[in-house]
Design an enzyme around this catalytic site. Structure first.
Site, short mmCIF file in Angstrom:
data_model
loop_
_atom_site.label_atom_id
_atom_site.label_comp_id
_atom_site.label_asym_id
_atom_site.label_seq_id
_atom_site.Cartn_x
_atom_site.Cartn_y
_atom_site.Cartn_z
N CYS A 154 -21.88 24.26 22.72
CA CYS A 154 -22.17 25.09 23.90
C CYS A 154 -20.96 25.92 24.28
O CYS A 154 -21.04 27.13 24.41
CB CYS A 154 -22.59 24.23 25.07
SG CYS A 154 -24.18 23.46 24.77
N HIS A 155 -19.84 25.27 24.48
CA HIS A 155 -18.67 26.00 24.94
C HIS A 155 -17.42 25.66 24.14
O HIS A 155 -16.31 25.87 24.59
CB HIS A 155 -18.44 25.75 26.44
CG HIS A 155 -19.67 26.06 27.25
ND1 HIS A 155 -20.50 25.08 27.74
CD2 HIS A 155 -20.24 27.23 27.57
CE1 HIS A 155 -21.52 25.65 28.35
NE2 HIS A 155 -21.39 26.95 28.27
N GLY A 156 -17.61 25.07 22.96
CA GLY A 156 -16.51 24.92 22.02
C GLY A 156 -15.54 23.79 22.27
O GLY A 156 -14.42 23.83 21.78
#
Lengths: 220, 453
Positions: A154-156
């Site tokens: 999702c956001h690394g």
């Protein structure tokens, strides 16, 4: 009557009535607001789950549902465990001081038995399920210097093989370790602390109390 | 027959102010005569509100707000209910069109200065409608119980968990369970179909009351009420009915043609109006490879994702620069002191609070700054037609940033994308933060006496 034609007694009574009305309103609002917290059924659904790990080979991982969340059990190989101390420089919270885990898992491997890692598979950033990228290097589609762990698409956010979060990613803390214990050598019970695994009424009562305390902390 | 009708109307009018309301808000409500294309979007928003309410009511007749049945009941609507697919596509297409129309309506307000005095409250009510609409859309999006519904809601509700001390409790309170679950679905259904629509309708009513009190702005941004004829009617005003009712009906016809084209031929619009991941049922154990909100939320989502540890350093810089600029510009010594104190508090907070929380703060602020527009704008003119190059440049940068952020919100948050999103976020906010300066120094053109054709 006062000079400016205002009846102060009436004003005061009006104020008092309005104040009482507000108090009454607050009392009426309470049941409506309280109806939003998790119901008795939702709380009861948080029952512990038992996982048989006799067939979990080293290097394999199992995912089970506990309280509607994925609980992971990873059987770590000695090579995997050997890598953990060397990760310290890359990790935000290597000693898990800021992270959520039971005291018995607040150690170098974040586990009761070194080999078995038990985690809630929910990213501590915004609650996605990280992908399992256990193999080091390019094998899992990560960078060449990847040492194996978990990667949140999702956001690394990146986590190592003890669920510890890398520096400079959005997730603030390590993956959560749920309460668990070994009922036998090959049976893990997720949701119950080792100290509460005694059967009988006293144990169950303790468990409910402890679970309630843990609930607030076990979210991503 | 004619006589009977008139008598009936008189009978009602003696008991209810039919004629008075008709005259005040339609037949004798004088709107500026120079409305252009952008002025259609207010009444179109009203048209969509009706479409959404009607199609929504009919969807509730077949939909089941139950975690075990919701996804299947939507498929049931699509396949088994007579014309169910049409009603559902009408509702899903309507959601995206609602935002297109509302964004156009806001853009109109932005370029013609419709937020300026005496229309501050009109603007604020409009912004509250916008925020409510976002909540309405977010909750409606959970109802199909697809995998993107589920994980999108998980991410957004988790945002509340970033609030210190009460966050985790608050997120649990909203969900009604330890994860997104049946309880969440059920209450979102109640809010989506009953509570928020009622609030929306009430707010739209208040928006219209406020509009008719202060009168419409126009593309020239001058007040037609300041130039009245001997009959007390603004010389540049024309009665809303029949002139604008006819015009709006024509616009509605064209709009509905476009709407129908999307609804019938491309209701998913390649994943922009209905996301592909949402055709799979919610799966607690499997996050979609990339969590992406629907297009109308992506600019704000981008701002959220851009706020990493590196962004905090940028925010230090912006805070210090804005503080210095403010201290130089304001004359009052107390205002200077207050600026320094506020800046110091922000700097300390930047040190203490997690980047995760700052992401949430920035995302919230990106909406909240709109409320400040009436007071941030110091220009002597309202409309872009009479403004100078500074405002036009700032607006262009803002619009570009908005679109770039919107696009990046649909893309993976990798290295370069995050960097560009950071720049976009800063530019987005600078449009508002620097507004008092560039609108003061901008060279404006003289305003005309009468509206131009």
């Amino acid at each position: 009557m006062s000079d400016d034609g205002v009846n102060h007694t009436r004003r005061r009574l009006i104020g008092l009535t309005a104040g009482m009305g507000a108090v009454g309103g607050a009392f009426v609002a309470w049941p409506f607001l309280a109806s939003w917290v998790p119901s008795a059924r939702a709380k009861a659904a948080g029952a512990p789950v038992e996982i048989n790990i006799s067939k979990l080979e080293p290097g394999q991982m199992l995912s089970v549902e506990w309280r509607g969340q994925p609980a992971w059990i990873l059987n770590r190989t000695p090579e995997m465990l050997d890598k953990l101390p060397g990760m310290v420089d890359l990790i935000v919270d290597p000693d898990s001081l800021e992270s959520i885990q039971p005291d018995y898992a607040k150690n170098k491997t974040r586990s009761i038995k070194e080999q078995y890692l038990v985690l809630i598979g929910i990213c501590t950033h915004l609650g996605c399920v990280p992908l399992t990228k256990l193999k080091p290097g390019l094998a899992e589609g990560m960078e060449a210097d990847w040492r194996g762990g978990f990667f949140c698409p999702c956001h690394g956010s990146k986590f190592d093989l003890a669920g510890r979060v890398y520096k400079n990613v959005p997730a603030p803390t390590n993956l959560v370790v749920p309460p668990y214990h070994f009922a036998t050598d090959t049976l893990i019970v997720v949701g119950v602390d080792p100290s509460m695994s005694i059967h009988g009424a006293e144990g169950a009562k303790n468990m409910n109390k402890k679970m309630k305390e843990n609930l607030s902390g076990s979210k991503g | 027959m004619q006589k009977l009708l008139e008598q009936s109307l008189d009978w009602v009018d003696a008991r209810y102010p039919v004629k008075k309301v008709w005259d005040e808000h339609l037949a004798k409500y004088y709107a500026p005569k120079n409305f252009n294309f952008l002025y259609y979007f207010g009444s179109l928003a009203l048209v969509i509100l009706v479409i959404q309410i009607v199609s929504g009511i009919f969807l509730t007749m077949h939909y089941k707000p139950d975690a075990n049945m919701a996804f299947a009941s939507v498929e049931y609507i699509m396949r088994d209910v007579e014309w169910g697919w049409l009603i559902r596509y009408m509702h899903s297409t309507g959601a995206s069109f609602f935002f297109i129309v509302v964004y156009m309506h806001m853009y109109r307000g932005l370029i013609y200065g419709s937020y300026r005095g005496p229309r501050e409250l009109l603007w604020i009510v409009g912004m509250v409608i916008f925020v409510t609409l976002m909540a309405e859309a977010f909750m409606g999006y959970l109802l199909p119980w697809g995998n993107m519904s589920y994980w999108g809601a998980q991410v957004i509700i988790s945002l509340f968990g970033a609030i210190p001390f009460i966050g985790d409790w608050l997120a649990e309170f909203i969900r009604g369970d330890f994860v997104i679950a049946d309880a969440t679905l059920n209450r979102f259904f109640a809010l989506h179909v009953a509570a928020l629509p009622l609030v929306l309708v009430g707010l739209v009513f208040a928006h219209l009351v406020a509009l008719h009190k202060v009168g419409s702005n126009n593309p020239d941004g001058i007040e037609i009420k300041q130039n009245k004829g001997p009959d007390g009617i603004p010389v540049d005003g024309i009665p809303f009915h029949p002139y604008y009712t006819v015009k709006d009906i024509m616009a509605t016809v064209f709009f509905l043609i476009l709407f129908a084209a999307v609804m019938f031929f491309v209701p998913e619009l390649g994943g922009w109006f209905l996301e592909h991941d949402n055709f799979m049922p919610a799966n607690v154990l499997q996050t979609p490879p990339e969590i992406v909100p629907l297009w109308y939320f992506t600019p704000y989502y981008s701002i959220l994702r851009a706020t990493t540890t590196d962004m905090i350093y940028v925010l230090y810089g912006v805070t210090v620069a804005m503080a210095i600029l403010t201290v130089i510009s304001v004359k009052d010594i107390r205002a200077k002191g207050a600026t320094v104190v506020v800046a110091a508090v922000v700097l300390v907070a930047l040190n203490i609070l997690q980047p995760k929380l700052w992401g949430v703060i920035l995302m919230g602020s990106s909406l909240m700054v709109f409320f400040g527009l009436p007071w941030l704008d110091r220009s002597p003119v309202k409309s872009i037609r009479y403004r100078g190059w500074m405002f036009k440049t700032a607006l262009t940068i803002f619009i570009v940033s908005f679109f770039v952020l919107g696009f990046l919100g649909t893309q993976p948050a990798t290295g370069l994308n995050t960097r560009i999103a950071m720049v976009g976020t800063v530019l987005y906010f600078l449009f508002f933060l620097l507004m008092p300066w560039y609108t003061t120094f901008d060279k404006t053109k003289p305003l005309p006496e009468r509206v131009t054709e």
